[in-house]
Scaffold this motif. Structure first.
Motif, PDB file in Angstrom:
ATOM      1  N   LYS A   4       0.822  -1.210   0.000  1.00 46.40           N
ATOM      2  CA  LYS A   4       0.000   0.000   0.000  1.00 46.40           C
ATOM      3  C   LYS A   4       0.854   1.257   0.000  1.00 46.40           C
ATOM      4  O   LYS A   4       0.518   2.260  -0.638  1.00 46.40           O
ATOM      5  N   ASP A 133       2.377   8.520  -3.326  1.00 47.40           N
ATOM      6  CA  ASP A 133       2.226   7.152  -3.815  1.00 47.40           C
ATOM      7  C   ASP A 133       3.315   6.229  -3.294  1.00 47.40           C
ATOM      8  O   ASP A 133       3.096   5.022  -3.167  1.00 47.40           O
ATOM      9  N   HIS A 290       5.037   0.580 -12.667  1.00 50.03           N
ATOM     10  CA  HIS A 290       3.639   0.386 -13.066  1.00 50.03           C
ATOM     11  C   HIS A 290       2.994  -0.707 -12.227  1.00 50.03           C
ATOM     12  O   HIS A 290       1.874  -0.544 -11.720  1.00 50.03           O
ATOM     13  N   ILE A 293       2.387   0.436  -8.558  1.00 51.26           N
ATOM     14  CA  ILE A 293       1.231   1.316  -8.394  1.00 51.26           C
ATOM     15  C   ILE A 293      -0.072   0.537  -8.565  1.00 51.26           C
ATOM     16  O   ILE A 293      -1.062   0.770  -7.855  1.00 51.26           O
ATOM     17  N   GLU A 294      -0.098  -0.425  -9.512  1.00 51.38           N
ATOM     18  CA  GLU A 294      -1.302  -1.251  -9.682  1.00 51.38           C
ATOM     19  C   GLU A 294      -1.565  -2.088  -8.444  1.00 51.38           C
ATOM     20  O   GLU A 294      -2.708  -2.242  -7.990  1.00 51.38           O
ATOM     21  N   ASN A 295      -0.520  -2.659  -7.846  1.00 53.82           N
ATOM     22  CA  ASN A 295      -0.686  -3.422  -6.606  1.00 53.82           C
ATOM     23  C   ASN A 295      -1.163  -2.524  -5.472  1.00 53.82           C
ATOM     24  O   ASN A 295      -1.963  -2.943  -4.632  1.00 53.82           O
ATOM     25  N   LYS A 296      -0.666  -1.290  -5.461  1.00 55.99           N
ATOM     26  CA  LYS A 296      -1.089  -0.335  -4.436  1.00 55.99           C
ATOM     27  C   LYS A 296      -2.592  -0.068  -4.541  1.00 55.99           C
ATOM     28  O   LYS A 296      -3.303  -0.021  -3.534  1.00 55.99           O
ATOM     29  N   LYS A 297      -3.091   0.078  -5.774  1.00 58.15           N
ATOM     30  CA  LYS A 297      -4.516   0.345  -5.973  1.00 58.15           C
ATOM     31  C   LYS A 297      -5.364  -0.839  -5.513  1.00 58.15           C
ATOM     32  O   LYS A 297      -6.450  -0.669  -4.973  1.00 58.15           O
ATOM     33  N   LYS A 298      -4.872  -2.044  -5.742  1.00 63.07           N
ATOM     34  CA  LYS A 298      -5.627  -3.230  -5.353  1.00 63.07           C
ATOM     35  C   LYS A 298      -5.718  -3.364  -3.838  1.00 63.07           C
ATOM     36  O   LYS A 298      -6.669  -3.869  -3.312  1.00 63.07           O
TER      37      LYS A 298
END
Length: 298
Positions: A4, A133, A290, A293-298
């Protein structure tokens, strides 16, 4: 480590060239609209310029000629670990800056509404901006350990990058940089290198076994005696050896196709022309950012 609130640490010795990697990340951050909290490694020294000189003189008087900025006595290793852990847990932490020049002093005085900051001191601590982020550290000790005190900053790092020229090239770069930027003689820089050597061996080099990716520039010209070199080998007079700690999932065919004249020297090692170093960094690091950041959003 934290999906996160990820932490990236770029680490390398003085004169190694970590600024090149920092610029590559800055380009990626700009293109991907990533908001990064930037931490400068110098800000985690424990002594300002005058205090360090006084401490070094005192150590020398007592027979210790190896007191240096590379070791735990002149740094807050525990604060580096605390900063990384706190950010990973909460997305927030405190930071400060080391004031390198009169120009920086003027800027920091405005920012902190002060008048007494000058070159060689630290600013007050402040909270980083909210809503970042990721945290981005660049300095000497991003994956530092001090086993005696149970400190291990690297265990809180999601992506560790090492910048490690072969040692003679590193020394050439440092000698020329110190002369150009700080007015130091080659003899003075060599004295600094010798003073730092025990801490370099104990606290700097072991970090590069814990990094996820290492970028090592290797010159293709004679650097046998770095102390008499008249100039720094150019990027085109070198190769960059890029070692991946875990090659599983790394798309080497894509990289070989995208980076002209690159080749594999081992199953986990990519070699690229020195002039392509910045380009190769962006090719390698952009997909990692990339995914992060995608893992962070999930």
């Amino acid at each position: 480590m934290s999906r996160k609130h990820p932490v990236i640490a770029v680490t390398g010795s003085s004169g190694a060239g970590t600024t090149t990697v920092k610029r590559a990340f800055e380009n990626i951050f700009r293109r991907e609209s990533i908001k990064a909290a930037v931490i400068e490694g110098d800000s985690l020294h424990s002594l300002d310029r005058m205090a360090f000189r006084a401490a070094a003189a005192e150590h020398s008087k007592n027979g210790n000629n190896h007191f240096s900025h590379f070791g735990p006595e002149a740094n807050h290793f525990e604060k580096i670990e605390e900063m990384f852990k706190t950010y990973g847990d909460t997305g927030m932490c405190k930071r400060r800056y080391y004031v390198h020049s009169d120009f920086e002093a003027e800027e920091h005085n405005k920012h902190f509404n002060l008048t007494d900051l000058k070159a060689g001191v630290f600013t007050p601590w402040e909270d980083i901006e909210s809503g970042t982020d990721l945290l981005f550290y660049e300095g000497l000790h991003g994956l530092a350990q001090n086993e005696e005190k149970g400190v291990d900053a690297g265990r809180h790092v999601d992506l560790g990058i090492g910048v490690v020229p072969i040692v003679n090239l590193e020394w050439i770069q440092k000698i020329h940089r110190d002369k150009a930027e700080r007015g130091y003689s080659a003899e003075a820089t060599v004295d600094t290198i010798l003073r730092r050597m025990p801490d370099y061996i104990k606290y700097i080099t072991p970090q590069f076994s814990r990094t996820h990716i290492n970028f090592q520039r290797v010159s293709t010209v004679d650097t046998s005696n770095p102390f008499i070199a008249r100039d720094i080998p150019t990027p085109d007079e070198s190769f960059v050896v890029i070692r991946f700690r875990d090659p599983k999932g790394v798309d080497f065919p894509y990289m070989l196709n995208m980076i002209p004249d690159s080749f594999m020297s081992r199953a986990n090692t990519l070699v690229v022309p020195g002039g392509k170093m910045s380009y190769a960094m962006e090719i390698i690091l952009a997909p990692i950012m990339h995914e992060m950041i995608e893992n962070k959003k999930k």
